[in-house]
Design a protein around this motif. Structure first.
Motif, short mmCIF file in Angstrom:
data_model
loop_
_atom_site.label_atom_id
_atom_site.label_comp_id
_atom_site.label_asym_id
_atom_site.label_seq_id
_atom_site.Cartn_x
_atom_site.Cartn_y
_atom_site.Cartn_z
N LEU B 37 -24.08 4.10 8.98
CA LEU B 37 -23.39 5.36 9.33
C LEU B 37 -22.54 5.47 7.67
CD1 LEU B 37 -22.84 5.59 12.97
CD2 LEU B 37 -24.56 7.12 11.51
N ARG B 38 -21.79 4.61 7.59
CA ARG B 38 -20.95 4.54 6.44
C ARG B 38 -21.77 4.69 5.29
NH1 ARG B 38 -16.03 3.11 6.81
NH2 ARG B 38 -16.30 2.02 8.76
N ALA B 39 -22.64 3.83 5.07
CA ALA B 39 -23.59 4.12 3.69
C ALA B 39 -23.96 5.43 3.36
CB ALA B 39 -24.16 3.02 3.74
N ARG B 130 -27.46 16.18 4.43
CA ARG B 130 -28.47 16.34 5.53
C ARG B 130 -27.81 16.32 6.81
NH1 ARG B 130 -32.09 11.61 4.72
NH2 ARG B 130 -33.53 12.56 6.16
N PRO B 131 -28.50 17.07 7.79
CA PRO B 131 -27.86 16.83 9.12
C PRO B 131 -27.78 15.36 9.85
CG PRO B 131 -29.73 18.60 9.15
CD PRO B 131 -29.58 17.77 7.80
N THR B 132 -26.89 15.17 10.36
CA THR B 132 -26.68 13.82 10.79
C THR B 132 -27.90 13.61 11.63
OG1 THR B 132 -24.09 13.93 10.75
CG2 THR B 132 -24.62 12.37 12.15
N LEU B 133 -28.36 14.41 12.64
CA LEU B 133 -29.26 13.95 13.42
C LEU B 133 -30.55 13.38 12.63
CD1 LEU B 133 -29.94 14.54 16.54
CD2 LEU B 133 -31.31 16.48 15.91
N GLU B 134 -30.95 14.04 11.55
CA GLU B 134 -31.96 13.74 10.73
C GLU B 134 -31.75 12.37 10.17
OE1 GLU B 134 -33.17 17.24 8.42
OE2 GLU B 134 -33.52 15.60 6.99
N VAL B 135 -30.46 11.87 9.63
CA VAL B 135 -30.28 10.83 8.96
C VAL B 135 -30.28 9.75 10.25
CG1 VAL B 135 -28.52 9.53 7.71
CG2 VAL B 135 -28.85 12.00 7.26
N VAL B 136 -29.65 9.90 11.09
CA VAL B 136 -29.78 8.94 12.53
C VAL B 136 -31.08 8.54 12.74
CG1 VAL B 136 -29.17 8.25 14.54
CG2 VAL B 136 -27.34 9.27 13.36
N ALA B 137 -31.81 9.54 12.72
CA ALA B 137 -33.32 9.33 13.19
C ALA B 137 -34.17 8.41 12.17
CB ALA B 137 -34.13 10.49 13.31
N GLU B 138 -33.74 8.56 10.91
CA GLU B 138 -34.39 7.76 10.00
C GLU B 138 -33.63 6.15 9.88
OE1 GLU B 138 -34.96 10.27 6.51
OE2 GLU B 138 -33.57 8.54 5.46
N PRO B 141 -34.43 2.74 13.22
CA PRO B 141 -35.56 1.84 13.49
C PRO B 141 -34.86 0.32 12.44
CG PRO B 141 -36.60 3.63 12.88
CD PRO B 141 -35.15 4.23 12.88
N ARG B 142 -34.01 0.93 11.41
CA ARG B 142 -33.58 -0.33 10.71
C ARG B 142 -32.47 -0.93 11.38
NH1 ARG B 142 -32.25 2.65 5.06
NH2 ARG B 142 -33.51 4.43 5.61
N TRP B 143 -31.61 -0.16 12.25
CA TRP B 143 -30.51 -0.89 12.89
C TRP B 143 -31.16 -1.84 13.80
CZ3 TRP B 143 -27.70 4.49 14.11
CH2 TRP B 143 -27.30 4.91 12.85
N ILE B 144 -32.29 -1.48 14.41
CA ILE B 144 -32.78 -2.30 15.59
C ILE B 144 -33.31 -3.60 14.88
CG2 ILE B 144 -34.70 -2.56 17.25
CD1 ILE B 144 -34.58 0.36 17.58
N GLU B 145 -34.06 -3.39 13.78
CA GLU B 145 -34.75 -4.41 13.06
C GLU B 145 -33.41 -5.65 12.48
OE1 GLU B 145 -37.53 -2.59 10.43
OE2 GLU B 145 -38.76 -2.20 12.17
N PRO B 180 -34.42 12.38 17.55
CA PRO B 180 -35.98 12.25 17.36
C PRO B 180 -36.39 10.82 16.69
CG PRO B 180 -35.22 13.80 15.72
CD PRO B 180 -34.19 13.33 16.35
N ALA B 181 -36.40 9.93 17.40
CA ALA B 181 -36.79 8.77 16.69
C ALA B 181 -37.62 7.86 17.60
CB ALA B 181 -35.53 7.80 16.28
N ALA B 182 -38.21 6.72 17.11
CA ALA B 182 -39.03 5.76 17.88
C ALA B 182 -39.46 4.44 17.08
CB ALA B 182 -40.46 6.41 17.99
N TRP B 183 -39.53 3.68 17.93
CA TRP B 183 -39.59 2.12 17.33
C TRP B 183 -40.65 1.31 18.39
CZ3 TRP B 183 -38.15 -2.90 18.42
CH2 TRP B 183 -38.22 -4.13 17.29
N ALA B 184 -41.23 0.68 17.70
CA ALA B 184 -42.22 -0.39 18.52
C ALA B 184 -43.02 0.42 19.74
CB ALA B 184 -41.64 -1.53 19.17
N GLY B 185 -43.31 1.77 19.66
CA GLY B 185 -43.94 2.46 20.50
C GLY B 185 -43.27 2.88 21.48
#
Lengths: 301, 731
Positions: B37-39, B130-138, B141-145, B180-185
């Motif tokens: 988030l900071r970056a 960009r809207p925060t929602l969009e950035v977070v959605a993007e 998956p990287r946070w999970i990984e 609006p995000a998804a990871w590993a199905g």
């Protein structure tokens, strides 16, 4: 009335049959664990779906205690269930099986505690848990990652019930030999003598020369069958199992030195890997028949 | 949450995550979210997190609703390249396009590049946030990984996605909106889940409120905060265990807190007849596999009570207590059976069975190792001054003898303990409970009439068990612990198992630390160099290879670990270097530490501090020019210059004094005598001529004399104490 040992087996078979598993039969070769039954070891390989459930006698020669220890046996029974690809509700399916046995999981303390599984001799490894029921380990739950030295995809999940443990929990018995197999017949009536004699055989009487010779012969035969132009995978695997069992008995007999041990293990692992590779090719050659039109795997409804 | 800001709630729901993974995973996920988030210019005002076996949760409060707009200014092609005949060139058009501005919005500005000033195209644009929602959605998956797992698995067909156990649920809410995000199905939603059995239904969350999330789960039999679960367990245990008992079981409490979502502490009982078992066996049967807490009987001098505490993952029900009691009874019954069986075969009859227990493949069994450890233990005893240099082991090899050898009782005890030390590996109790290695050996040895010294040494050979663990107390225990570790260390190096950053299968690093700690904290005045040499010499020919190289490799590793240990203990880097590069036996840990302490003390003397620089100068000048010059080359009669004569006189005058102090390990006094005598003369020596001397004189004899003199200045302190040339802090 608590379920008898045989009713537990029957209930598990009925339950998993309802979940679309093929109820198959124990495989007629001595082996150390239900995983080595070809219905698991071979079917976990390759892309084809698979669901099966079966009872499997497991032979652990070094665990023999002449029938004097209430928990340890050189021959015992596992109930094994495999589903590929692993479904998203694998845990719920397992919990359903306990309910089918009359265990109210809401009333008990059921826990999944980390326990990864490895069968180095056959190149198998997976991640999962041991399942605790009020502190007692009653099942092993594994997501396979590697079988016969090959990374697998899709992933198979495997549940292994220790039938004696589970029965002791259900019947509230402190010794395996006191379990009620069927009304009026105990586990001890069926197996106390087999334990005594099995222990004597493995620790005292097994002929080392014969076993060592058989290991060599079975290894040679497995190898020969695998390098045929059209390898005979199933026959070869029978000989791999025979090698593995001979090795286990030799170990119980104290006939394998440290230096030899690794050599034996490597030879079995090598065969197991070649068998796995041959099976994968064989199913490819057949065109993966179980993939045909099957969104639903080869279960019986 | 104000109008301008919004909160983010993230929960990853998985099948049971191993307890030992939880703390790192929780912290790792929180860190990834915060840094991500900071970056992205969306730094949160507050961050919270939680973890249970079935979920990892992070909450980031006070995020901006969108990223700030960013002004971007860039310089393009030079004027000459930008216009041809007054019309914009292709390069100018491209530049305008890349900046997203019309070509007539470009300006020409004077820019200095290097020494040249010229006019370049210049443009400015505003990149809208960009809207925060969009950035977070993007980013999600990287946070999970980014979660650091000790071990992870695959489960999605055809996918490389990895998690500790299958991920089944993602809750991701930004304010009231689902990310609006998804990871590993798995698609993110707003429904979490309570306790696996007590509240299995989906819990819809209205928004990203952390308080509501925690409260909803609490009502659904889940305590999200691991610290709260730990505190609840500790509160319930403390009347039974007391503060000391609780402290002792801290690791177990942590683990158990990671195995439950809603802890309940209850007490069960077992048949007192099992109290016949050694206490440590009962405790291991409880703690090792079952994660039970042993309880002491009140007022019985700390003896165990036939009771235990356990932690369940749900409210109390009598069947749960019964079940746990039955499991423990079975384990204790098993243990008693094995304990009695083990005693039918005494330890000394188990030595041959060690032939079946592999030590390292190239080096054979534990039995083959006994003779090496036996010899090394005696060597350690001699080096420590516990046994005379001519002491003998009763007999080398693996036969037991009980005759008193030359050198007295200690060599006999060492010999007996070395023979028996690993025999408990073949006992049933140890095969069941590997953590009791050494402990069981000592118990059986005592029961079988071995002297206490032997039993203690068998137990202490394993010490220290972990970093910071207790050390051996007895002489025989120390010697055997040193011998056991040294053999492991050189065997690992000899067979290519030297520790690397990530791999250390034989725990060489820990063994080396164990040796260093025993030497230092037990005050053993000996150099590990002697023990390393003996351990290398004891290796069989086929394994040892180049013994000199092997010894050097092991010594380098020891020295490196010692340096780390000294720095961690508060020593300054350069002083540690100065100490380890000098001394009569740099491998004597006790002496090295004394020298380090002295050097730290001296560093505070104003007169001494000046010497660091002066001695460093002697090194710099001799390093380049003194090839072939020997410190002994000083020809006193040929010294001409007053400064060099004064320096020689000072050296002659203090040498015996300094050496005397060093020999008696009065290092502070040695340093002070050295400084008092030499600081002035060396300083003068280095003054520009004519007060000082010009070292690199054209006359070879003069030059050699002066270089030799400087070599002596440095060597006088370095030979027994510290090399001051190394001691100046790096600039």
């Amino acid at each position: 009335m608590a379920l008898s040992f045989q009713e537990i087996v029957l209930e598990l078979q009925r339950y998993w049959s309802r979940q679309g598993c093929l109820v198959v039969q124990p495989y007629d070769a001595p082996k150390g664990a239900g995983t080595l039954n070809p219905h698991t070891f071979l079917r976990a390989l390759g892309p084809e779906p698979w669901r099966a459930a079966y009872v499997e006698p497991s032979r652990r020669p070094t665990d023999g205690r002449y029938g004097e220890n209430p928990f340890r046996l050189q021959h015992y029974y596992q109930f094994q269930c495999v589903v590929k690809p692993a479904p998203a509700d694998a845990q719920a399916l397992y919990e359903g099986s306990l309910r089918a046995l009359g265990i109210d999981v809401v009333k008990h303390d059921l826990r999944y505690v980390e326990d990864d599984w490895e069968q180095a001799t056959f190149g198998c490894a997976g991640l999962g848990w041991e399942v605790w029921l009020d502190g007692m380990e009653v099942s092993q739950f594994t997501y396979f990652q590697q079988v016969g030295g090959l990374e697998v995809d899709p992933i198979t999940f495997e549940i292994t019930y220790g039938l004696e443990r589970l029965a002791m929990f259900i019947q509230g018995k402190a010794s395996v030999f006191e379990l009620e197999w069927a009304p009026g017949v105990t586990y001890g009536d069926v197996h106390l003598e087999t334990e005594r004699q099995g222990s004597r055989y493995h620790f005292e009487e097994a002929c080392v020369d014969t076993l060592a010779r058989r290991f060599e012969e079975d290894q040679g035969e497995a190898f020969r069958l695998l390098i045929l132009e059209h390898p005979l995978v199933y026959a070869a695997y029978d000989h791999v199992l025979a090698c593995s069992h001979a090795f286990n008995v030799l170990q119980a007999r104290g006939a394998i030195s440290v230096a030899q041990r690794q050599v034996y293990v490597n030879r079995i692992r090598n065969l197991a890997q070649r068998t796995a590779e041959a099976f994968v090719r064989h199913r490819e050659d057949l065109g993966h028949p179980l993939l045909r039109g099957a969104a639903e795997p080869a279960g019986v409804a | 949450m104000s109008e301008q800001t919004v909160d983010l709630l993230l929960e990853l729901g998985a099948e049971e995550i191993p307890a030992r993974f939880l703390a790192d995973a929780e912290a790792g996920l929180a860190r990834a979210v915060e840094e991500g988030l900071r970056a992205a210019g969306l730094a949160p005002a507050t961050l919270r997190s939680g973890a249970t076996p079935r979920r990892l949760a992070v909450w980031a409060g006070g995020l901006p609703r969108r990223q700030a707009d960013q002004a971007e200014e860039r310089t393009g092609p030079a004027e000459a390249a930008a216009y041809a005949g007054g019309a914009p060139t292709q390069a100018a058009l491209k530049f305008a396009e890349s900046m997203g501005v019309p070509v007539d919005a470009l300006e020409l500005r004077e820019v200095t590049k290097g020494k040249k000033t010229a006019r370049y195209l210049w443009a400015r644009r505003v990149v809208p946030g960009r809207p925060t929602l969009e950035v977070v959605a993007e980013l999600l998956p990287r946070w999970i990984e980014a979660i650091p797992w000790k071990k992870s698995m695959r489960w999605v067909p055809g996918s490389k996605a990895r998690f500790a156990r299958p991920l089944r649920r993602i809750v991701a809410l930004l304010g009231g909106e689902v990310v609006p995000a998804a990871w590993a199905g798995v698609t993110a939603g707003r429904a979490t889940q309570g306790h696996r059995f007590l509240a299995p239904d989906a819990l819809e969350l209205a928004d990203a409120s952390w308080e509501a999330y925690v409260a909803r789960l609490r009502a659904a039999h889940v305590v999200v905060d691991p610290a709260a679960r730990r505190a609840a367990i500790e509160d319930a245990l403390s009347p039974h265990l007391g503060p000391a008992g609780l402290e002792r079981r801290r690791a177990l409490v942590d683990e158990v807190a990671g195995l439950v979502e809603e802890p309940l502490v209850d007490v069960g009982a077992f048949d007192p007849r099992y109290l016949r078992l050694p206490r440590i066996v009962i405790e291991e049967a409880m703690t090792g596999h079952q994660r039970f807490f042993p309880l002491e009987a009140p007022g019985a001098g700390g003896a165990l009570a036939p009771r235990f505490a356990y932690v369940a993952n749900r409210p109390f029900d009598p069947v749960i207590r019964q079940g746990n009691e039955r499991v423990l009874a079975a384990r204790l019954d098993d243990a008693l059976f094995f304990f009695e069986l083990d005693q039918k075969t005494p330890l000394d009859q188990r030595i041959d069975r060690l032939d079946e227990v592999v030590f390292m493949q190239e080096l054979g069994s534990y039995k083959a190792r006994i003779a090496r450890v036996d010899g090394l233990a005696l060597e350690a005893a001699k080096a420590a001054g516990f046994a005379p240099e001519d002491a003998e082991s009763p007999r080398s090899g693996t036969r037991i003898t009980r005759s008193l050898p030359r050198g007295g009782a200690l060599p006999l005890h060492l010999h007996l303990a070395a023979q028996l030390a690993r025999t408990d590996l073949t006992t049933e109790v140890v095969q069941e409970m590997p953590a009791l290695q050494g402990e069981m050996g000592a118990i059986y040895a005592r029961l079988q009439g071995q002297p206490d010294e032997v039993a203690d040494a068998i137990r202490e050979a394993w010490l220290p068990r972990g970093e910071g663990g207790a050390l051996p107390e007895t002489r025989a225990g120390m010697c055997l612990a040193l011998a056991d570790r040294l053999d492991t260390i050189v065997c690992a190096f000899a067979t290519g198992r030297a520790p690397t950053g990530s791999k250390d299968p034989f725990m060489v690093r820990r063994s080396v630390l164990g040796v260093l700690r025993i030497l230092r904290e037990r005050g053993l005045d000996l150099g590990y160099g002697r023990l390393v040499r003996a351990a290398v010499a004891a290796l069989p020919d086929g394994v040892a290879g180049d013994r000199a190289a092997l010894e050097r490799q092991a010594l380098d590793y020891f020295r490196e670990r010692l340096a780390v240990m000294m720095v961690e203990g508060g020593g300054r880097h350069e002083l540690v270097r100065a100490v380890l590069g000098a001394g009569r036996d740099p491998t004597n840990v006790l002496d090295a530490w004394a020298r380090l302490d002295a050097l730290q003390t001296l560093g505070d003397d104003p007169g001494f501090g000046r010497l660091f620089e002066l001695v460093e100068r002697t090194r710099n000048i001799t390093q380049k020019n003194a090839q072939g010059v020997d410190a002994g080359d000083v020809d006193a009669g040929a010294l001409e210059h007053p400064a060099e004569r004064a320096l020689w006189a000072a050296l002659e005058g203090c040498r015996d004094d300094v050496r005397g102090h060093v020999a008696a390990r009065r290092y502070v006094e040695a340093g002070r005598a050295y400084a008092a005598a030499l600081a002035g003369p060396v300083h003068t020596f280095f003054e520009p001529a004519p007060a000082g001397v010009f070292v690199m004189d054209e006359d070879a004899r003069r030059r050699t004399n002066r270089l030799a003199l400087l070599l002596q200045v440095r060597a006088l302190l370095a030979e027994g104490f510290a090399d001051l040339a190394e001691a100046r802090p790096a600039k």
